[in-house]
Design a protein around this motif. Structure first.
Motif, PDB file in Angstrom:
ATOM      1  N   THR A  68       0.818  -1.263  -0.220  1.00 61.10           N
ATOM      2  CA  THR A  68      -0.445  -0.002  -0.142  1.00 61.10           C
ATOM      3  C   THR A  68       1.266   1.451   0.145  1.00 61.10           C
ATOM      4  O   THR A  68       0.331   1.836  -0.406  1.00 61.10           O
ATOM      5  N   ASP A  69       2.176   1.588   0.255  1.00 58.87           N
ATOM      6  CA  ASP A  69       2.643   2.112   0.380  1.00 58.87           C
ATOM      7  C   ASP A  69       4.462   2.181  -0.234  1.00 58.87           C
ATOM      8  O   ASP A  69       4.670   0.922   0.258  1.00 58.87           O
ATOM      9  N   GLU A  71       7.393   3.323   1.844  1.00 61.48           N
ATOM     10  CA  GLU A  71       8.483   3.645   3.044  1.00 61.48           C
ATOM     11  C   GLU A  71       9.518   4.080   3.318  1.00 61.48           C
ATOM     12  O   GLU A  71      10.598   3.039   2.318  1.00 61.48           O
ATOM     13  N   THR A  81       6.656   7.796   5.122  1.00 62.65           N
ATOM     14  CA  THR A  81       5.013   6.943   4.275  1.00 62.65           C
ATOM     15  C   THR A  81       4.683   7.740   3.269  1.00 62.65           C
ATOM     16  O   THR A  81       4.326   8.606   3.590  1.00 62.65           O
ATOM     17  N   PRO A  83       1.759   6.875   0.553  1.00 64.88           N
ATOM     18  CA  PRO A  83       0.477   5.774  -0.222  1.00 64.88           C
ATOM     19  C   PRO A  83       0.724   5.782  -1.175  1.00 64.88           C
ATOM     20  O   PRO A  83       0.799   7.213  -1.959  1.00 64.88           O
ATOM     21  N   TYR A  84       0.620   4.407  -1.916  1.00 61.42           N
ATOM     22  CA  TYR A  84      -0.259   4.753  -3.366  1.00 61.42           C
ATOM     23  C   TYR A  84      -1.071   5.386  -4.487  1.00 61.42           C
ATOM     24  O   TYR A  84      -1.261   6.030  -5.104  1.00 61.42           O
ATOM     25  N   GLN A  85      -2.427   5.437  -3.004  1.00 58.47           N
ATOM     26  CA  GLN A  85      -3.479   6.006  -3.444  1.00 58.47           C
ATOM     27  C   GLN A  85      -2.878   7.412  -3.507  1.00 58.47           C
ATOM     28  O   GLN A  85      -4.399   8.266  -4.274  1.00 58.47           O
ATOM     29  N   GLU A  86      -2.434   8.711  -3.373  1.00 54.38           N
ATOM     30  CA  GLU A  86      -2.417   9.390  -3.234  1.00 54.38           C
ATOM     31  C   GLU A  86      -1.032   9.880  -4.493  1.00 54.38           C
ATOM     32  O   GLU A  86      -1.191  11.177  -4.799  1.00 54.38           O
TER      33      GLU A  86
END
Length: 134
Positions: A68-69, A71, A81, A83-86
């Motif tokens: 998910t990230d 790091e 960190t 996050p891939y969603q951002e």
């Protein structure tokens, strides 16, 4: 490659990929400063100090791709960190000799020198943050 970092949560360690350091850019800078001594000694000193700084960074900073990230670890301690969603975009600059990794998040832009295995970096980026083809 999977991670061997003992400070990463064991639950995600089997799914995480830690990038190995690469000393290519620092080495080029330090070697380039040698002939520069005869042309411009002050510039040679600045270039070699920057190269040595990048050697230190490559030795102490690790990027770890989890599910998910992204790091970032500094001396075995999690520093940041992402996050891939951002993430909105990413790119590794210069195909022949990659020197710069760029990624854009919703609220910020990041530029990092390529101080890690660029092939594993590209593989992880394509796996976790695939770019939309236009």
């Amino acid at each position: 490659m999977t991670t061997s970092n003992p400070f990463i949560d064991p639950k995600i360690a089997s799914q995480a990929t830690e990038l190995n350091p690469s000393y290519a850019i620092p080495t080029v800078l330090v070697l380039a400063s040698i002939p520069l001594i005869w042309v411009e000694p002050i510039a040679a000193g600045v270039v070699s100090i920057f190269g040595l700084f990048l050697v230190y960074q490559a030795a102490t900073i690790r990027l770890v791709f989890t599910e998910t990230d992204l790091e970032v670890y500094r001396s075995q301690e999690k520093f940041r960190t992402f996050p891939y969603q951002e993430w909105q975009d990413w790119k590794v600059f210069w195909f022949g000799f990659p020197v710069l990794f760029y990624f854009k998040e919703i609220k910020s832009i990041h530029f990092l020198p390529v101080l890690f295995d660029v092939n594993v970096l590209r593989n992880c980026l394509e796996k976790y943050i695939p770019l939309k083809k236009s």
